[in-house]
Scaffold this active site. Structure first.
Site, PDB file in Angstrom:
ATOM      1  N   ASN A   7       0.884  -1.174   0.000  1.00 13.71           N
ATOM      2  CA  ASN A   7       0.000   0.000   0.000  1.00 13.71           C
ATOM      3  C   ASN A   7       0.914   1.214   0.000  1.00 13.71           C
ATOM      4  OD1 ASN A   7      -1.806   2.072   0.438  1.00 13.71           O
ATOM      5  ND2 ASN A   7      -2.830   1.120   2.176  1.00 13.71           N
ATOM      6  N   ARG A  91      -2.516  -1.968  -3.539  1.00 17.44           N
ATOM      7  CA  ARG A  91      -3.754  -1.231  -3.327  1.00 17.44           C
ATOM      8  C   ARG A  91      -3.697   0.043  -4.163  1.00 17.44           C
ATOM      9  NH1 ARG A  91      -5.349   3.127   1.195  1.00 17.44           N
ATOM     10  NH2 ARG A  91      -7.565   3.312   0.689  1.00 17.44           N
ATOM     11  N   HIS A 180     -13.252   2.532  -0.107  1.00 19.75           N
ATOM     12  CA  HIS A 180     -13.246   1.464   0.905  1.00 19.75           C
ATOM     13  C   HIS A 180     -13.872   0.174   0.358  1.00 19.75           C
ATOM     14  CE1 HIS A 180     -13.474   4.962   4.002  1.00 19.75           C
ATOM     15  NE2 HIS A 180     -12.210   4.581   3.865  1.00 19.75           N
ATOM     16  N   ARG A 241     -12.619  15.411   7.657  1.00 24.31           N
ATOM     17  CA  ARG A 241     -13.366  15.738   6.448  1.00 24.31           C
ATOM     18  C   ARG A 241     -14.788  16.157   6.806  1.00 24.31           C
ATOM     19  NH1 ARG A 241     -11.727  10.158   3.714  1.00 24.31           N
ATOM     20  NH2 ARG A 241      -9.487  10.484   3.537  1.00 24.31           N
ATOM     21  N   GLU A 385      -8.411  -5.655   4.548  1.00 29.03           N
ATOM     22  CA  GLU A 385      -8.257  -5.284   3.144  1.00 29.03           C
ATOM     23  C   GLU A 385      -7.022  -5.932   2.525  1.00 29.03           C
ATOM     24  OE1 GLU A 385      -9.586  -0.840   2.666  1.00 29.03           O
ATOM     25  OE2 GLU A 385      -8.978  -1.142   4.750  1.00 29.03           O
TER      26      GLU A 385
END
Length: 402
Positions: A7, A91, A180, A241, A385
């Site tokens: 990643n 990823r 996601h 956010r 993940e």
């Protein structure tokens, strides 16, 4: 087959090495502060002591080389040679409309990932750097790209289109993509397996809530709607956010405060959410502590976060005309019993009932937190993940040999 999962960020690189015979993790680690003379490599081999090394790592080529050095080290390594690593999975945040599933890395795949840089300017360039650094250090080893957006490519037009001039979609692909995806996919399958029911027969709402957060409505095993949009900014209130807001706020604030596009983008992504409302932190643990001690701003931040999360769950129950399973996952979803408790208590109209004692249990395994009388199964499912990336990499590389 041994699969290295990477990643790659702009200044960091996470990795895990899997033995796919039993899906065990042989080693994992993190390279931080790439581009600086005081970069940090933390290497955690299974069954051995953790190693931390500080050195100059100015670019991703060096980062990958140092990761390989650690994996093959005579003392701290877990393989004798890089030749034992049969494939690498990456990823990638944004796959746009080019990718509705994971793919083998080739010239066309790299070209399409680069073409999406405008949609993911912080993430896709870093992914390309990770891919190319792997090519330099592990020539000839097959690589696979796994996309955060791919799972959501099953959404119908009514879910992914915005009510703006259609030409903006035709020319620039302005639409909802969602993120996601590997997490939502993994926990929905894990939930179905835990319950012993076919995923095709269920309506599932998955809540991936951490510092970033998104919900997905999964019907018949496919994503039919998700809360993040063209970028990860839309949807839930998150750590830093803003989530959903009136789009007219942007030009209004830009005009009043004389902000540039970059400044307002930074405000909405890095200086909003829990951090902005609480004035304390973007971390739900700090917000919860403040709420429990009576801090007014922390209380407001918690209430706004929970309220928006609950609204989305209700809207997705409406979108699917019902819900059978609600799944909590990721940092907040897996670890904050109080967030789960308050959300579920305020969803009693759906027939949700949670067992307070089960809700307090901490475990690394999927577990039920709803009562036997609850009309909706409520589960906590730890996400993984990296395992999804490793599995897809194994599957695609094996298929390419046929």
């Amino acid at each position: 087959m041994k699969v290295l999962v990477i990643n790659s960020g702009s200044s960091s690189l996470k990795y895990q090495l899997y033995d796919m015979t039993d899906e065990s993790v042989l080693a994992k680690g993190l390279v931080e502060r790439i581009g600086m003379d005081s970069s940090i490599l933390t290497h955690k081999p299974a069954g051995k002591e953790e190693v931390v090394e500080v050195s100059e790592i100015l670019e991703h080529n060096t980062a990958i080389r140092k990761v390989i050095d650690k994996l093959t080290d005579s003392v701290h390594g877990v393989v004798s040679s890089v030749d034992e690593i049969n494939a690498v999975g990456h990823r990638v945040v944004h796959g746009g409309e080019f990718f509705n599933e994971s793919a083998l890395v080739n010239k066309e795949a790299k070209k399409n990932i680069r073409a999406l840089i405008d949609l993911a300017p912080l993430h896709n360039p870093a992914a390309v750097m990770g891919i190319e650094a792997t090519e330099v250090n592990m020539p000839g080893v097959p690589q696979v790209v796994v996309f955060d957006t791919a799972f959501h490519q099953t959404m119908p037009e009514r879910s992914y289109l915005y009510a703006i001039p259609r030409v903006l979609y035709s020319k620039y692909k302005v639409r909802r993509y969602g993120f996601h995806g590997t997490s939502h996919y993994y926990v929905s399958l894990a939930a179905a397996e835990f319950l012993g029911k076919p995923i095709e027969d269920m309506k599932i709402i998955t809540a991936h809530i951490g510092n970033g957060g998104s919900l997905t409505a999964i019907q018949g095993g496919v994503s039919v709607d998700t809360s993040m949009g063209m970028t990860p900014l839309e949807g839930l209130m998150m750590g830093t956010r803003s989530g959903d807001l009136d789009p007219a706020i942007v030009p209004y604030v830009m005009n009043k405060e004389e902000l540039s596009v970059g400044e307002v983008n930074s405000m909405l992504n890095k200086h909003s959410g829990l951090l902005a409302i609480s004035g304390i932190s973007s971390d739900m643990r700090d917000i919860t502590d403040g709420w429990e001690s009576g801090d007014k701003n922390a209380t407001l931040a918690f209430e706004m976060y929970e309220y928006r999360l609950r609204k989305y769950i209700g809207s997705y129950a409406a979108a699917m005309n019902g819900v059978d399973v609600l799944v909590f996952t990721a940092g907040v979803g897996e670890n904050s019993a109080i967030v789960r408790k308050v959300v579920c208590e305020n969803l009693s109209y759906l027939g949700i009932e949670i067992d307070e004692e089960l809700n307090k249990v901490r475990s690394g395994d999927p577990r039920r937190i709803s009562t036997p009388n609850s009309k909706v199964e409520v589960l906590v499912v730890p996400t993984n993940e990296e395992l999804v990336i490793a599995r897809d990499t194994y599957r695609i590389v094996e298929a390419s040999k046929a």
